[in-house]
Design an enzyme around this catalytic site. Structure first.
Site, PDB file in Angstrom:
ATOM      1  N   TYR A 142     -12.547  48.551  24.814  1.00  0.00           N
ATOM      2  CA  TYR A 142     -13.310  47.588  24.017  1.00  0.00           C
ATOM      3  C   TYR A 142     -14.768  48.000  24.043  1.00  0.00           C
ATOM      4  CZ  TYR A 142     -15.431  43.159  22.530  1.00  0.00           C
ATOM      5  OH  TYR A 142     -16.154  42.191  21.873  1.00  0.00           O
ATOM      6  N   ASP A 237     -19.502  54.359  27.303  1.00  0.00           N
ATOM      7  CA  ASP A 237     -19.806  52.938  27.211  1.00  0.00           C
ATOM      8  C   ASP A 237     -19.773  52.392  28.638  1.00  0.00           C
ATOM      9  OD1 ASP A 237     -19.900  50.227  26.974  1.00  0.00           O
ATOM     10  OD2 ASP A 237     -18.328  50.075  25.441  1.00  0.00           O
ATOM     11  N   LYS A 265     -24.733  43.861  29.982  1.00  0.00           N
ATOM     12  CA  LYS A 265     -24.323  43.037  31.127  1.00  0.00           C
ATOM     13  C   LYS A 265     -25.335  43.036  32.285  1.00  0.00           C
ATOM     14  CE  LYS A 265     -19.754  42.521  29.432  1.00  0.00           C
ATOM     15  NZ  LYS A 265     -18.753  43.369  28.840  1.00  0.00           N
TER      16      LYS A 265
HETATM   17  C1  PLP Z   1     -18.670  43.521  27.237  1.00  0.00           C
HETATM   18  C2  PLP Z   1     -18.538  44.880  26.701  1.00  0.00           C
HETATM   19  C3  PLP Z   1     -19.098  45.260  25.472  1.00  0.00           C
HETATM   20  C4  PLP Z   1     -19.743  44.280  24.546  1.00  0.00           C
HETATM   21  O1  PLP Z   1     -20.882  43.697  25.084  1.00  0.00           O
HETATM   22  P1  PLP Z   1     -21.387  42.296  24.473  1.00  0.00           P
HETATM   23  O2  PLP Z   1     -22.665  42.048  25.201  1.00  0.00           O
HETATM   24  O3  PLP Z   1     -20.303  41.303  24.761  1.00  0.00           O
HETATM   25  O4  PLP Z   1     -21.597  42.500  23.022  1.00  0.00           O
HETATM   26  C5  PLP Z   1     -19.022  46.583  25.094  1.00  0.00           C
HETATM   27  N1  PLP Z   1     -18.421  47.484  25.874  1.00  0.00           N
HETATM   28  C6  PLP Z   1     -17.865  47.167  27.059  1.00  0.00           C
HETATM   29  C7  PLP Z   1     -17.228  48.230  27.892  1.00  0.00           C
HETATM   30  C8  PLP Z   1     -17.883  45.850  27.499  1.00  0.00           C
HETATM   31  O5  PLP Z   1     -17.284  45.534  28.659  1.00  0.00           O
END
Ligand code: PLP
Length: 425
Positions: A142, A237, A265
């Site tokens: 994701y 990511d 985060k």
């Molecule tokens: C949470 C998450 C996102 C998206 O971040 P948001 O701040 O919710 O838009 C993208 N990549 C990873 C791996 C994530 O865990």
């Protein structure tokens, strides 16, 4: 004060599904969500006056526990000076220098407001840099909810059974090639079938939005060498893993250097922040220096930067990773012990302060393996834990997080509850 039940009834009338992010709705575990009125350390207090030991940690950011005094003080200081200036501010420079120190592959960085923005912009930049359109992602990873990346996605998309969202034009989705995680040959085939067309490979180096999956030895190195050989950029990511497992992310642990990194985060200390960065040569293609456009009214916001800087400095000063790993191992031991005693087949992947549980007999190495886990059994396990005051992510396809505030009584109690929840299944 309104109870959770009253609040949810009101929310359902004016907010789709009653929530501002889908997994919060508890659809896959049943029941309705509780509302939280305050949080401190490892504990959430609900609108109904319950106290819960929290293993969601606001989906990752709260590595120092909730409402840490140092972060609160940093926000308060920034607040005295104003909430937003719409000009460069000193915090942004401090943040950029701090990120470069912690994650050396990030020569230059651009701040934004969420992980979704970070990955979306990193992909655009990779396309601009290479002059190519296609990207490769891995099934179950994701990367936020932008069009190109919401294809075979994990997290809420998977929880709610729509890993391929409606509303993403087929023409966009065609530019996204999806291959299984931990399958180097599938990646090789994708490169062979699309010569000179792939701009980037984007990956959660430790996929954690499908439960937690760890890479087979050498897999991440294979991504690096294939990208280099094929002239594509490698995007890590690390929105979730960044600062969570080591100061410098999975790239530090695995010694694999990506071209671009997306962060989020933890970097916001609980406020909305994202960032993406990499080598100056690539980053300098972004406006105003180059033709790849990216912007944000509130990007680099002083309150958000102050919170994030405090969170990162606290990590540098306390180096909490060995302690967090010990807590993670305790939970893993408790869960595995209870499953064994109960004769229940389960996998408990864990690394540092991240863990998840799959009720299946086979090790999980990709999305297909994760889907073999018994999600109904997970829902029962979740509810039994919640009944006894332990809040796990409300989906079989999410990862649980531990904070530095979980030591001592909280971890003892949580392990006891999880043990009894498993034995009672
Ligand atoms: C949470 C998450 C996102 C998206 O971040 P948001 O701040 O919710 O838009 C993208 N990549 C990873 C791996 C994530 O865990």
């Amino acid at each position: 004060m309104d109870t959770s039940g009253n609040l949810f009834a009101r929310a359902l009338k004016r907010i789709p599904g009653g929530v501002n992010s889908p997994v919060r709705a508890f659809r896959s575990v049943g029941g309705s969500p509780f509302f939280v009125t305050s949080a401190k350390g490892a504990t959430l207090t609900t609108a109904d006056g319950r106290e819960l030991i929290d293993f969601v940690c606001t989906w990752g950011p709260a590595i120092h526990g909730h409402n840490h005094p140092r972060i609160r003080a940093a926000i308060a200081t920034a607040l005295e000076a104003g909430t937003s200036f719409g000009t460069p501010n000193p915090y942004e420079v401090t943040m950029a220098e701090l990120i470069h120190r912690l994650v050396p592959s990030i020569g230059k960085v651009r701040m934004c407001n969420s992980g979704t923005e970070a990955t979306m912009s990193a992909v655009r930049l990779a396309r601009g840099f290479t002059g190519r359109d296609k990207i490769v992602k891995f099934a179950g990873c994701y990367h936020g909810h932008s069009d190109s990346l919401l294809v075979k996605a994990g997290s809420g998309a998977l929880t709610h059974g729509n890993p391929d969202s409606a509303g993403v034009p087929a023409a966009f989705a065609r530019e996204t090639i999806v291959v299984p995680f931990n399958d180097p040959a599938a990646l090789d085939r994708a490169f062979a079938a699309n010569p000179g067309a792939i701009a980037a490979v984007i990956v959660e180096p430790y996929p954690a939005n499908v439960g937690l999956i760890l890479p087979a030895p050498g897999f991440l190195r294979h991504l690096r060498s294939s990208c280099t050989a094929n002239g594509a950029l490698l995007i890590f990511d690390e929105v979730m893993t960044g600062f969570r497992l080591a100061r410098g992310g999975v790239q530090e642990i695995e010694k694999v250097v990506p071209d671009l990194t997306a962060l989020g985060k933890i970097i916001g200390g609980g406020l909305p922040v994202g960032a993406f960065g990499g080598r100056a040569e690539v980053m300098d293609l972004i406006a105003p220096l180059g033709p790849v456009y990216q912007a944000g009214t509130l990007s680099g916001n002083p309150l958000a930067m102050a919170a994030g800087i405090a969170a990162l400095e606290l990590l540098e000063e306390t180096l909490p990773y060995p302690g967090l790993d010990a807590l993670g191992l305790r939970v893993k031991g408790a869960l595995e012990g209870a499953c064994k005693a109960k004769g229940l087949a389960a996998q408990v992947p864990q690394t540092g302060s991240m863990f998840s549980i799959f009720f299946t007999g086979e090790p999980v190495r990709d999305l297909e393996g994760a889907l073999r886990g018994d999600a109904k059994l997970f829902a029962r396990f979740f509810q039994r834990c919640l009944d006894q005051g332990v809040y796990l992510p409300p989906s079989a396809y999410e990862t649980a997080f531990i904070s530095t505030a979980h030591g001592g009584a909280a971890i003892d109690r949580a392990c006891e509850v999880m043990d009894s929840a498993i034995r009672g299944l």
